[in-house]
Design a protein around this motif. Structure first.
Motif, PDB file in Angstrom:
ATOM      1  N   SER A 158      10.701 -11.729   2.066  1.00 56.04           N
ATOM      2  CA  SER A 158       9.577 -12.593   2.447  1.00 56.04           C
ATOM      3  C   SER A 158       8.539 -11.850   3.271  1.00 56.04           C
ATOM      4  CB  SER A 158      10.081 -13.825   3.221  1.00 56.04           C
ATOM      5  OG  SER A 158      11.058 -14.518   2.475  1.00 56.04           O
ATOM      6  N   GLY A 159       8.150 -10.683   2.783  1.00 54.34           N
ATOM      7  CA  GLY A 159       7.171  -9.858   3.498  1.00 54.34           C
ATOM      8  C   GLY A 159       5.732 -10.243   3.191  1.00 54.34           C
ATOM      9  N   GLY A 160       4.815  -9.702   3.993  1.00 50.56           N
ATOM     10  CA  GLY A 160       3.396  -9.970   3.814  1.00 50.56           C
ATOM     11  C   GLY A 160       2.660  -8.784   3.227  1.00 50.56           C
ATOM     12  N   PHE A 161       2.200  -7.886   4.106  1.00 50.27           N
ATOM     13  CA  PHE A 161       1.365  -6.773   3.641  1.00 50.27           C
ATOM     14  C   PHE A 161       2.212  -5.550   3.307  1.00 50.27           C
ATOM     15  CE2 PHE A 161       1.833  -6.073   8.189  1.00 50.27           C
ATOM     16  CZ  PHE A 161       2.027  -4.703   8.272  1.00 50.27           C
ATOM     17  N   MET A 162       1.560  -4.572   2.698  1.00 51.58           N
ATOM     18  CA  MET A 162       2.166  -3.267   2.422  1.00 51.58           C
ATOM     19  C   MET A 162       1.099  -2.227   2.709  1.00 51.58           C
ATOM     20  SD  MET A 162       3.986  -1.912  -1.106  1.00 51.58           S
ATOM     21  CE  MET A 162       2.501  -2.160  -2.102  1.00 51.58           C
ATOM     22  N   ASN A 163       1.322  -1.427   3.753  1.00 50.18           N
ATOM     23  CA  ASN A 163       0.313  -0.473   4.207  1.00 50.18           C
ATOM     24  C   ASN A 163       0.780   0.946   3.900  1.00 50.18           C
ATOM     25  OD1 ASN A 163      -1.681   0.930   5.522  1.00 50.18           O
ATOM     26  ND2 ASN A 163      -1.640  -0.326   7.369  1.00 50.18           N
ATOM     27  N   LEU A 164       0.244   1.525   2.832  1.00 49.48           N
ATOM     28  CA  LEU A 164       0.658   2.863   2.406  1.00 49.48           C
ATOM     29  C   LEU A 164      -0.540   3.792   2.401  1.00 49.48           C
ATOM     30  CD1 LEU A 164       2.973   2.116  -0.660  1.00 49.48           C
ATOM     31  CD2 LEU A 164       3.658   2.742   1.647  1.00 49.48           C
ATOM     32  N   TYR A 165      -0.482   4.835   3.234  1.00 51.32           N
ATOM     33  CA  TYR A 165      -1.520   5.859   3.224  1.00 51.32           C
ATOM     34  C   TYR A 165      -1.147   6.968   2.239  1.00 51.32           C
ATOM     35  CZ  TYR A 165      -3.173   3.594   7.499  1.00 51.32           C
ATOM     36  OH  TYR A 165      -3.627   2.680   8.407  1.00 51.32           O
ATOM     37  N   VAL A 166       0.004   7.569   2.482  1.00 47.07           N
ATOM     38  CA  VAL A 166       0.486   8.651   1.604  1.00 47.07           C
ATOM     39  C   VAL A 166       1.968   8.392   1.313  1.00 47.07           C
ATOM     40  CG1 VAL A 166       0.748  11.140   1.291  1.00 47.07           C
ATOM     41  CG2 VAL A 166      -1.141  10.264   2.684  1.00 47.07           C
ATOM     42  N   PRO A 167       2.270   7.616   0.255  1.00 48.92           N
ATOM     43  CA  PRO A 167       3.684   7.376  -0.073  1.00 48.92           C
ATOM     44  C   PRO A 167       4.379   8.657  -0.486  1.00 48.92           C
ATOM     45  CG  PRO A 167       2.245   6.554  -1.817  1.00 48.92           C
ATOM     46  CD  PRO A 167       1.351   6.972  -0.690  1.00 48.92           C
ATOM     47  N   ARG A 168       5.664   8.711  -0.217  1.00 44.73           N
ATOM     48  CA  ARG A 168       6.466   9.883  -0.565  1.00 44.73           C
ATOM     49  C   ARG A 168       7.732   9.438  -1.286  1.00 44.73           C
ATOM     50  NH1 ARG A 168       6.554  13.298   5.149  1.00 44.73           N
ATOM     51  NH2 ARG A 168       4.539  14.353   4.923  1.00 44.73           N
ATOM     52  N   GLY A 169       8.174  10.233  -2.246  1.00 38.92           N
ATOM     53  CA  GLY A 169       9.444   9.984  -2.909  1.00 38.92           C
ATOM     54  C   GLY A 169       9.433   8.723  -3.746  1.00 38.92           C
ATOM     55  N   ARG A 170      10.625   8.349  -4.215  1.00 42.44           N
ATOM     56  CA  ARG A 170      10.774   7.170  -5.061  1.00 42.44           C
ATOM     57  C   ARG A 170      12.059   6.425  -4.683  1.00 42.44           C
ATOM     58  NH1 ARG A 170       6.213   7.032  -6.323  1.00 42.44           N
ATOM     59  NH2 ARG A 170       5.264   6.878  -8.398  1.00 42.44           N
TER      60      ARG A 170
END
Length: 237
Positions: A158-170
């Protein structure tokens, strides 16, 4: 070049333990880190944990205005039954710093706590998971995906936002959300994130459930099965 912490990148790296395992029970990592006066980061070490092999660790982030004591009952039984370490940080302020204005003391304290746990336990790199509820789910998604070369599982309830500048990996990703959520509409939060991450090529599961904006035990059951049964490189059965 911006500091790694601004981008949500942890300094933590796996290493060999140089201290004996902590005994079973609930430990205050802030006391071990000599950080008096701060909201405790708790570590639950289950009875019967086999420390002769790498041990699983799940980090659980509470929601806004929450605490370790509020979320612990939903996860402690799973940790004790399935023999994994459960670490529950607490935000410095009323919610996680990333929600308020960017990465800061919460990320620094998380870094130090993870290293402290690793100093006592040989950690299983294939079961090194981040989980969270509400604002904690947003934090789990954002920090977990920013450190996906280290974090194996990212769980967002039940999350809201997703703040990704530089995602890494999988990392493997599990998102659960309810269409009856009265605080964070599913279509513009959980379901939206699922579609974006699926499009980006992540190995991801989405669970739609029914109910209000709360932690629901049957959803936790499903999330813990995902965490325990799946590992990077192992296809879903």
């Amino acid at each position: 070049m911006m500091p790694p912490s601004i981008l949500g990148h942890l300094n933590f790296r796996f290493r060999d333990p140089d201290q004996p395992p902590l005994p079973p029970g609930t430990h205050s990592l802030n006391v071990l880190l000599e950080l008096p006066g701060e909201r405790d980061t708790l570590l639950i070490v289950p009875e019967g944990l086999d420390t002769t092999a790498p041990v699983k660790l799940l980090v659980m982030f509470h929601g806004a205005g929450g605490s370790a004591e509020k979320v612990m009952p939903f996860f402690k039984e799973h940790a004790e039954k399935n023999k994994f370490l459960l670490m529950i940080p607490q935000s410095t302020y009323i919610t996680w710093d990333l929600t308020i204005g960017g990465n800061g003391p919460d990320l620094e304290r998380l870094d130090r706590a993870l290293d402290k746990v690793n100093s006592h336990f040989n950690l299983d790199r294939n079961h090194f998971g981040f989980c969270g509820f509400s604002d904690g789910a947003s934090y789990s998604l954002s920090i977990g995906l920013s450190n996906g070369e280290t974090v194996s599982h990212v769980i967002a309830l039940s999350g809201g936002f997703m703040n990704l500048y530089v995602p890494r990996g999988r990392p493997l990703v599990f998102i659960a959300h309810s269409p009856e959520d009265e605080q964070l509409p599913m279509d513009i939060s959980g379901l939206h994130h699922y579609k974006e991450l699926k499009k980006a090529g992540y190995d991801i599961e989405f669970m739609e459930f029914h109910g209000r904006h709360l932690i629901h035990p049957h959803v936790v059951d499903k999330a813990m099965k995902f965490y325990l049964d799946r590992s990077p490189g192992r296809p879903q059965s």
